[in-house]
Design a protein around this motif. Structure first.
Motif, short mmCIF file in Angstrom:
data_model
loop_
_atom_site.label_atom_id
_atom_site.label_comp_id
_atom_site.label_asym_id
_atom_site.label_seq_id
_atom_site.Cartn_x
_atom_site.Cartn_y
_atom_site.Cartn_z
N ARG A 267 0.98 -1.01 0.25
CA ARG A 267 -0.03 -0.31 0.52
C ARG A 267 1.37 1.21 -0.09
O ARG A 267 1.06 1.83 1.22
CB ARG A 267 -0.91 -0.03 1.52
N TYR A 268 0.75 1.88 -1.16
CA TYR A 268 1.66 2.99 -1.24
C TYR A 268 0.56 4.57 -0.64
O TYR A 268 -0.10 4.72 -1.14
CB TYR A 268 2.18 3.56 -2.79
N LEU A 269 1.52 4.67 0.44
CA LEU A 269 0.91 5.83 1.60
C LEU A 269 1.40 7.48 0.99
O LEU A 269 0.94 8.32 0.62
CB LEU A 269 1.57 6.04 3.09
N GLU A 270 2.49 7.00 -0.36
CA GLU A 270 3.17 8.43 -1.31
C GLU A 270 4.35 7.99 -1.76
O GLU A 270 5.40 7.17 -1.52
CB GLU A 270 4.17 9.52 0.24
N PHE A 271 4.16 8.27 -3.52
CA PHE A 271 4.65 8.16 -4.21
C PHE A 271 5.54 8.93 -5.03
O PHE A 271 4.90 9.57 -5.56
CB PHE A 271 4.40 6.93 -5.09
N THR A 272 6.60 9.08 -4.72
CA THR A 272 6.98 9.90 -6.33
C THR A 272 7.49 9.61 -7.29
O THR A 272 7.74 10.63 -7.90
CB THR A 272 7.86 11.22 -6.12
N GLY A 273 8.08 8.23 -7.91
CA GLY A 273 9.02 8.14 -8.68
C GLY A 273 10.28 7.13 -7.86
O GLY A 273 10.61 6.61 -8.90
N THR A 274 10.52 7.78 -6.67
CA THR A 274 11.89 7.44 -6.40
C THR A 274 11.84 7.35 -5.37
O THR A 274 12.49 6.70 -4.83
CB THR A 274 13.00 8.92 -7.21
N HIS A 275 10.83 8.27 -4.90
CA HIS A 275 10.91 7.45 -3.37
C HIS A 275 9.82 7.34 -3.35
O HIS A 275 8.11 7.63 -3.63
CB HIS A 275 11.26 8.89 -2.48
N ALA A 276 9.64 6.97 -1.91
CA ALA A 276 8.15 5.51 -1.52
C ALA A 276 7.98 5.92 0.21
O ALA A 276 9.08 5.98 0.79
CB ALA A 276 7.80 4.71 -2.11
N SER A 277 6.69 6.04 0.80
CA SER A 277 6.46 5.89 1.77
C SER A 277 4.92 4.55 1.80
O SER A 277 4.01 4.87 0.83
CB SER A 277 6.20 6.87 2.18
N CYS A 278 5.59 3.76 1.76
CA CYS A 278 4.50 2.62 2.42
C CYS A 278 4.63 1.46 3.31
O CYS A 278 4.97 1.65 3.99
CB CYS A 278 5.13 1.56 0.83
N GLU A 279 3.25 0.39 3.29
CA GLU A 279 3.24 -0.37 3.91
C GLU A 279 3.56 -2.20 2.97
O GLU A 279 2.99 -1.91 2.12
CB GLU A 279 1.47 -0.23 4.40
N LEU A 280 3.58 -2.10 3.54
CA LEU A 280 4.19 -4.27 3.74
C LEU A 280 2.82 -4.96 4.32
O LEU A 280 3.48 -5.24 5.25
CB LEU A 280 5.13 -4.75 2.89
N TRP A 281 1.87 -5.09 3.04
CA TRP A 281 1.18 -6.46 4.62
C TRP A 281 1.17 -7.92 4.24
O TRP A 281 1.44 -8.51 2.17
CB TRP A 281 -0.03 -6.27 3.98
N LEU A 282 1.62 -9.00 4.98
CA LEU A 282 1.79 -10.23 5.22
C LEU A 282 1.50 -10.97 5.44
O LEU A 282 0.97 -11.11 6.91
CB LEU A 282 3.77 -10.24 5.19
N ALA A 283 0.09 -11.46 4.93
CA ALA A 283 -0.64 -12.89 5.70
C ALA A 283 0.38 -13.65 6.74
O ALA A 283 1.02 -14.02 5.98
CB ALA A 283 -1.56 -13.94 5.16
N VAL A 284 -0.04 -13.75 8.02
CA VAL A 284 0.13 -14.20 8.86
C VAL A 284 -0.73 -15.29 9.38
O VAL A 284 -1.84 -15.46 9.84
CB VAL A 284 1.37 -13.64 9.56
N GLU A 285 0.08 -16.52 10.88
CA GLU A 285 -0.72 -16.88 11.57
C GLU A 285 0.18 -17.15 13.16
O GLU A 285 1.37 -17.04 12.57
CB GLU A 285 -1.55 -18.03 11.47
N SER A 286 -0.52 -17.13 13.94
CA SER A 286 0.27 -17.86 14.85
C SER A 286 1.17 -18.96 15.01
O SER A 286 0.62 -19.49 14.31
CB SER A 286 -0.35 -17.70 16.28
N ALA A 287 3.22 -18.81 15.64
CA ALA A 287 3.47 -19.73 14.70
C ALA A 287 3.27 -21.07 16.40
O ALA A 287 2.86 -20.21 17.35
CB ALA A 287 5.11 -19.33 14.80
#
Length: 287
Positions: A267-287
């Motif tokens: 999920r890109y919160l801010e994107f200028t082409g050379t700089h990005a603020s983003c979130e990486l979402w990974l599906a997880v479960e309790s180990a």
């Protein structure tokens, strides 16, 4: 996790052919095959299947050079039912045939036995939130593209560039579930697929299961569950790719979570082409 991976390496050394039951090994160590294969590939820099093939061909080459009676003897010893199948695998690793290796002694490519060690450096500050979600429906425009580990993926760039500007606006209006906004979604890929493997890239948004979806859009359904949400900011795409690596080397080995099957979402919160603020979402479960 590090101890489990080293135990898996020991199993590779002791088993041959189809005797390597990764699913059973994962269950016996309180994990899943999906998570184990993802972590191995991320930390070793190659899929588990490729490492197994390289190690077996390394040991097979040693048998041939040491004077094994026949190529078929070596093939059977290392899990191949025919000399032809063994020869193809051997040539793919070493670049020469088993007969040439037996006669000339090489040249041979050796895969040494891996050993995993955890180095706790905290080199990348990691802001992580565990976020539970109900069932997600991800909708948008999908394309089949090759997996590329480093640098910008030109196939994804071309796919996004071909989407009309007004379609981006329509997708934004359609978004009514978390994660909000335009999303970069990758899915439909084996947990330890090598670079170049085709995957599905979806440029789209998240909607609630009951939201009417216009015709002409592709969709993915994702089961309800937890997500580890990693925040990052910096040069694009280097920062995002370093964050991917850090989840495997730093976060998962020291936290009671493991990956579950599902797409990965950026999920890109801010994107200028050379700089990005983003979130990486990974599906997880309790180990």
């Amino acid at each position: 996790m590090i101890g489990m991976l080293n135990a898996l390496i020991d199993l590779v050394e002791s088993e041959s052919g189809d005797d390597l039951d990764v699913s059973r090994f994962a269950r016996e160590h309180g994990s899943t095959e999906y998570h184990l294969r993802r972590m191995f590939a991320a930390l070793a820099g190659m899929p588990l299947s490729e490492y197994v093939r390289r190690r077996r061909m390394t040991l097979a080459a040693a048998d041939l050079v040491a004077g094994a009676p026949t190529v078929l003897d070596v093939a059977v010893r290392h899990g191949y039912s025919s000399a032809e199948a063994f020869g193809r695998a051997f040539r793919a690793v070493h670049g020469i045939s088993p007969v040439d290796a037996r006669r000339d002694g090489g040249p041979l490519r050796t895969q040494t036995t891996l050993r995993f060690r955890l180095s706790v450096e905290g080199s990348i500050p990691m802001d992580v939130t565990i976020t539970p979600t109900s069932e997600l429906v991800l909708v948008g425009h999908a394309a089949r593209v090759p997996l590329i580990h480093e640098g910008v993926n030109p196939h994804i760039q071309a796919h996004i560039a071909a989407i009309p500007p007004d379609e981006h606006a329509r997708l934004k209006r359609l978004s009514d579930a978390v994660p909000a906004g335009i999303l970069a979604i990758t899915g439909d890929i084996a947990p330890d697929a090598p670079e170049g493997t085709e995957l599905t890239y979806l440029h789209g948004v998240s909607v609630r299961p009951g939201t009417p979806v216009p015709d002409g859009l592709d969709s993915m359904r994702v089961e309800a569950g937890a997500w580890a949400v990693f925040a990052a900011s910096g040069p694009f795409p280097e920062t995002l790719q370093r964050l991917w690596a850090a989840t495997a080397t730093e976060w998962f080995p020291s936290n009671p979570w493991r990956l579950r099957p599902g797409p990965s979402i950026v999920r890109y919160l801010e994107f200028t082409g050379t700089h990005a603020s983003c979130e990486l979402w990974l599906a997880v479960e309790s180990a």
